[in-house]
Design a protein around this motif. Sequence first.
Motif, PDB file in Angstrom:
ATOM      1  N   LYS A  26      -4.201 -10.438 -22.272  1.00 12.38           N
ATOM      2  CA  LYS A  26      -4.182 -10.161 -20.990  1.00 12.38           C
ATOM      3  C   LYS A  26      -4.382  -8.586 -20.824  1.00 12.38           C
ATOM      4  O   LYS A  26      -3.786  -7.812 -21.732  1.00 12.38           O
ATOM      5  CB  LYS A  26      -3.116 -10.488 -20.121  1.00 12.38           C
ATOM      6  N   VAL A  27      -5.188  -8.371 -19.847  1.00 10.27           N
ATOM      7  CA  VAL A  27      -5.347  -6.607 -19.748  1.00 10.27           C
ATOM      8  C   VAL A  27      -4.918  -6.232 -18.322  1.00 10.27           C
ATOM      9  O   VAL A  27      -5.211  -6.888 -17.498  1.00 10.27           O
ATOM     10  CB  VAL A  27      -6.813  -6.151 -20.114  1.00 10.27           C
ATOM     11  N   ILE A  28      -3.935  -5.434 -18.299  1.00 16.08           N
ATOM     12  CA  ILE A  28      -3.604  -4.660 -17.083  1.00 16.08           C
ATOM     13  C   ILE A  28      -3.854  -3.489 -17.005  1.00 16.08           C
ATOM     14  O   ILE A  28      -4.026  -2.503 -17.981  1.00 16.08           O
ATOM     15  CB  ILE A  28      -2.074  -4.754 -16.894  1.00 16.08           C
ATOM     16  N   GLN A  29      -4.151  -2.772 -15.728  1.00 17.64           N
ATOM     17  CA  GLN A  29      -4.463  -1.370 -15.645  1.00 17.64           C
ATOM     18  C   GLN A  29      -3.935  -0.855 -14.248  1.00 17.64           C
ATOM     19  O   GLN A  29      -3.731  -1.567 -13.383  1.00 17.64           O
ATOM     20  CB  GLN A  29      -5.918  -1.173 -15.527  1.00 17.64           C
ATOM     21  N   GLY A  30      -3.990   0.498 -14.210  1.00 17.29           N
ATOM     22  CA  GLY A  30      -3.613   1.033 -12.852  1.00 17.29           C
ATOM     23  C   GLY A  30      -3.509   2.276 -12.971  1.00 17.29           C
ATOM     24  O   GLY A  30      -3.998   3.305 -13.598  1.00 17.29           O
ATOM     25  N   THR A  31      -2.566   2.929 -12.020  1.00 14.59           N
ATOM     26  CA  THR A  31      -2.230   4.241 -12.015  1.00 14.59           C
ATOM     27  C   THR A  31      -0.875   4.696 -11.929  1.00 14.59           C
ATOM     28  O   THR A  31      -0.037   4.080 -11.035  1.00 14.59           O
ATOM     29  CB  THR A  31      -2.801   5.063 -10.912  1.00 14.59           C
ATOM     30  N   LEU A  67      -2.567  -6.546 -23.647  1.00 11.65           N
ATOM     31  CA  LEU A  67      -1.460  -7.395 -24.061  1.00 11.65           C
ATOM     32  C   LEU A  67      -1.865  -8.520 -25.147  1.00 11.65           C
ATOM     33  O   LEU A  67      -3.019  -9.301 -24.756  1.00 11.65           O
ATOM     34  CB  LEU A  67      -0.752  -7.872 -23.160  1.00 11.65           C
ATOM     35  N   ARG A  68      -1.174  -8.475 -26.283  1.00 10.05           N
ATOM     36  CA  ARG A  68      -1.619  -9.622 -27.181  1.00 10.05           C
ATOM     37  C   ARG A  68      -0.924 -10.807 -27.233  1.00 10.05           C
ATOM     38  O   ARG A  68      -1.407 -11.823 -27.564  1.00 10.05           O
ATOM     39  CB  ARG A  68      -1.546  -8.980 -28.606  1.00 10.05           C
ATOM     40  N   SER A  69       0.165 -10.814 -26.500  1.00 17.39           N
ATOM     41  CA  SER A  69       0.839 -12.076 -26.002  1.00 17.39           C
ATOM     42  C   SER A  69       1.581 -11.880 -24.907  1.00 17.39           C
ATOM     43  O   SER A  69       1.850 -11.088 -24.474  1.00 17.39           O
ATOM     44  CB  SER A  69       1.787 -12.491 -27.452  1.00 17.39           C
ATOM     45  N   LEU A  70       1.738 -13.007 -24.295  1.00 16.41           N
ATOM     46  CA  LEU A  70       2.572 -13.254 -22.890  1.00 16.41           C
ATOM     47  C   LEU A  70       3.633 -14.579 -23.202  1.00 16.41           C
ATOM     48  O   LEU A  70       3.724 -15.407 -24.005  1.00 16.41           O
ATOM     49  CB  LEU A  70       1.433 -13.761 -22.009  1.00 16.41           C
ATOM     50  N   PRO A  71       4.668 -14.343 -22.255  1.00 12.74           N
ATOM     51  CA  PRO A  71       4.905 -13.209 -21.249  1.00 12.74           C
ATOM     52  C   PRO A  71       5.407 -11.989 -22.169  1.00 12.74           C
ATOM     53  O   PRO A  71       5.510 -11.919 -23.211  1.00 12.74           O
ATOM     54  CB  PRO A  71       5.946 -13.838 -20.491  1.00 12.74           C
ATOM     55  N   ALA A  72       5.351 -10.834 -21.406  1.00 11.03           N
ATOM     56  CA  ALA A  72       5.586  -9.383 -21.853  1.00 11.03           C
ATOM     57  C   ALA A  72       6.390  -8.718 -20.734  1.00 11.03           C
ATOM     58  O   ALA A  72       5.941  -8.720 -19.463  1.00 11.03           O
ATOM     59  CB  ALA A  72       4.499  -8.717 -22.323  1.00 11.03           C
ATOM     60  N   VAL A  73       7.031  -7.573 -21.192  1.00 12.92           N
ATOM     61  CA  VAL A  73       7.777  -6.764 -20.254  1.00 12.92           C
ATOM     62  C   VAL A  73       7.054  -5.243 -20.637  1.00 12.92           C
ATOM     63  O   VAL A  73       7.138  -4.888 -21.473  1.00 12.92           O
ATOM     64  CB  VAL A  73       9.103  -6.767 -20.435  1.00 12.92           C
ATOM     65  N   THR A 335      -1.352   1.877 -30.950  1.00  8.61           N
ATOM     66  CA  THR A 335      -0.659   0.836 -30.658  1.00  8.61           C
ATOM     67  C   THR A 335      -0.827  -0.140 -31.611  1.00  8.61           C
ATOM     68  O   THR A 335      -1.630  -0.214 -32.656  1.00  8.61           O
ATOM     69  CB  THR A 335      -1.237   0.286 -29.172  1.00  8.61           C
ATOM     70  N   GLY A 336       0.056  -1.340 -31.388  1.00  3.85           N
ATOM     71  CA  GLY A 336       0.018  -2.431 -32.310  1.00  3.85           C
ATOM     72  C   GLY A 336       0.708  -2.218 -34.044  1.00  3.85           C
ATOM     73  O   GLY A 336      -0.054  -2.493 -34.601  1.00  3.85           O
ATOM     74  N   TYR A 337       1.481  -1.504 -33.700  1.00  4.13           N
ATOM     75  CA  TYR A 337       2.022  -1.244 -35.160  1.00  4.13           C
ATOM     76  C   TYR A 337       2.699  -2.207 -35.948  1.00  4.13           C
ATOM     77  O   TYR A 337       3.387  -3.070 -35.215  1.00  4.13           O
ATOM     78  CB  TYR A 337       3.292  -0.014 -34.969  1.00  4.13           C
ATOM     79  N   GLU A 338       2.250  -2.272 -37.306  1.00  2.00           N
ATOM     80  CA  GLU A 338       2.924  -3.220 -38.088  1.00  2.00           C
ATOM     81  C   GLU A 338       3.620  -2.509 -39.173  1.00  2.00           C
ATOM     82  O   GLU A 338       2.924  -1.747 -40.124  1.00  2.00           O
ATOM     83  CB  GLU A 338       1.698  -4.176 -38.573  1.00  2.00           C
ATOM     84  N   VAL A 339       4.939  -2.636 -39.174  1.00  5.84           N
ATOM     85  CA  VAL A 339       5.601  -1.797 -40.144  1.00  5.84           C
ATOM     86  C   VAL A 339       6.136  -2.326 -41.184  1.00  5.84           C
ATOM     87  O   VAL A 339       6.330  -3.542 -41.473  1.00  5.84           O
ATOM     88  CB  VAL A 339       6.705  -1.198 -39.288  1.00  5.84           C
TER      89      VAL A 339
END
Length: 799
Positions: A26-31, A67-73, A335-339
């Motif tokens: 999913k993609v969210i956007q805004g201000t 967002l790569r997975s849902l649900p997400a906060v 974003t999307g760090y894999e440590v």
Amino acid sequence: MVKKIMTTQWVWLFAVLLLTKPVQAKVIQGTVTDASTGEPLPSATVHVLGAYDGTISNTEGKYVLSLRSLPAVVEVRYIGYRSQRYNVTEDAANVRDFALEPVPIELETLVVTAEDMGPNIMRKVIAQKQTWWDSLETFRVEAYSRFVLHKDTEIVAIVESLSDGFWDKKKGWREVVKDKRETENLDLDFALPAAAGVNLYDDETVLVGHHLIGVTHPDALDHYDFVLTGRRKMDDRIIYDIDVKPKHSLKTAFNGRVAVLDSVYALVEVELTPNRTFLFPPPVREFTITMRQQFSNFGGDYYLPVGYQSDVNVEVGMIGLQFPPFKRQRVSRLTGYEVNVALPDSLYDRDRIVVVDSARVEQDSLLVQTGLAVPLDDIEQEAYARIDSTMTLDKAYEPKGFLARFVKEDEEKKKSKKNSKDSERKRKLPFRVDPDIWFNRVDGGHLGSKISAGSSRSRAVFAGGGAYNFGLKRWSLNGKATVRWGADKKGFVSLEGFRGTDTRHRSRLYSRYEVSLRQIRGLEDYFDFFWREGVRGTAGYRFGRPRRAGVRLSGGINVAQHSSVEKTTDWHFSGDIDVQRPNPEIDPGNLRSVFLRADIEGKNSGPALIFGKRKIALEVEHSRSGFGSDFDFTQVRVLLDWRIETMFKRRLLPNVLDVRVVGSAFAGTLPRQRFEILDLGVLLSRVSIFGGFRTRVDRPYEGEKVLGMFWEHNFRTVPFELVGWRWAAERNIGLIVHGGHGRTWFGDLTLLDYAPQYTDGFHHELGVSINGLFNLFRLDFSKRLDAPGFFVSVGFVRF
């Protein structure tokens, strides 16, 4: 140097200063705005709780998050405001604006202590960092960067890149660019980094060759003054604002401020700029960079960069040439760090930090997907629509001054050459022709040409030439064939034939072409000469990577006939010497010898005349009657050139000590044509060069054995910084201390029928130089110590 400045790649070199998986749930956007004023909040952190995913808002407060997975906060944070969260499910709205409420802070009574709270807070930050830094070994990250180039207030170019970044604590950064986008006036054949480069939480930051100690370095408290200047809130937690200033003005470090989150003592935001030691050689007149970076632990253990912004301002120019000011803005999102994951070993097989996945870039599909880039603001969108292919960087950064036309002519030639590349290729000759010209009292005028075929990368190389010597009324001829073997062409075999004059003693500084002007100007001829005819065979191998530090071993045989030649002319254009000295006779005969040579090369930065060099050469030649030779001798020759960094090593140009050691020794009976010299440091009147005696101007010292050491310590701008002469430091005017020491020897039984230049003792001289005058020259003052003598000369600037 001037010709390179206006190339497009040079312009984007300053942009470098200082991917992303296509699967989207999913993609969210805004201000993001201030709830009380409605003003946008730039660089607000938007991240996913419990995952190393996030982004930042642009200058208008706009954000886009994939967002790569849902649900997400999703949590939005900004210092001085109360954070907000958004539960994202499949049915949640794709557009979500955040109006953050300012959090007032109630000031408490400050208790005055012997130590300001700033150092105490930073001590805790440094200690807390070590609890997680030691366990952070690697990470992989998805990265986006946008570089915006300005002329004055107008955007002249934009380039964006999307990549996978890889970081290894021991091996450093690597980056694979998967997509890039740019305005129509650019056609870059390389990519700018999106991830690699700057992490201001690191112990050290490298910016254009300067190594700046980080504000969280274990020894940062020894290098910085930290002063608590204020407190803000983020939610119910205190943010400490701490000013950063170097304790020592000569140390390469940062000025600026950091924001520290209370209780966990972690950096959440920094704004830093290099201090006044951030200096560059000509033609760079001014270079400033301001960097801002935001950090988050994403709900985990490690505080990693989320966003990075920088502003770079550069002024380039010299006498007769001035370019418009260069301004570059950069914004990056990680974003999307894999440590602590395993990284592909193939990434570190090459030294290149940034590589381009050409196949993916040609598809040009990733950057058009929503959620992978920091949104363009309105001005940037207008620039993409306005800029076309005719609005080139050459036009935007057209130089001014009386030298500008030469730059323009060079650029026009390059364009013409590029446009006709195919036809040029068809007409290109398979060989190269160069002039072969010099003048001296024996050859008279030497006029001819050299022809070569092949290059340093060719398997086979051929070279040869011929010239007529008008004084001797003879032809000189030479030819050489070289064959390289091995996968990397590190091995070689060559065969050379020659017929012509040669210098009786070999100079480490000058060629016959370079000394020709001495006699033409009426100065004393530098060399003596003899005639030789013969062949030379050589074989060798180079250990190490091409064009890098390594060792080259070679050996071979000489077979030649040597004979004397006489002076043929006293002609000169003007000067004080009307009659040149006779050319001495040599020991004629057949030379049959074998030789071995070892060349050890260190890491070099550029032309030795300007940047010094690191190289050791050792050569042994052996001749004996058993070879059918008329000479019996063994000669050893040594040449050491080395540059040693001494002080202020964190700077782009640290203080350096350049040393040259010249030596030779022999056993047996050395023929005159194998005598050695110690070179003059002044070849033409008052023009000096490193590697010779600056207080002698006539002829070099000669001997059967020689030993000489020449050195100079370049203090650069530091002495003027110490006395507060900032105007000199900003103009890159520096100080050099130099010296020369050496002597030559003749054996007690050596009989000569000519008068060599010789001194029965050591020559010692010391001097001081003002370096960087008019960005091009140095002024040398040299005093002889073992005898009367003081000399003033001019040389080219040394870096």
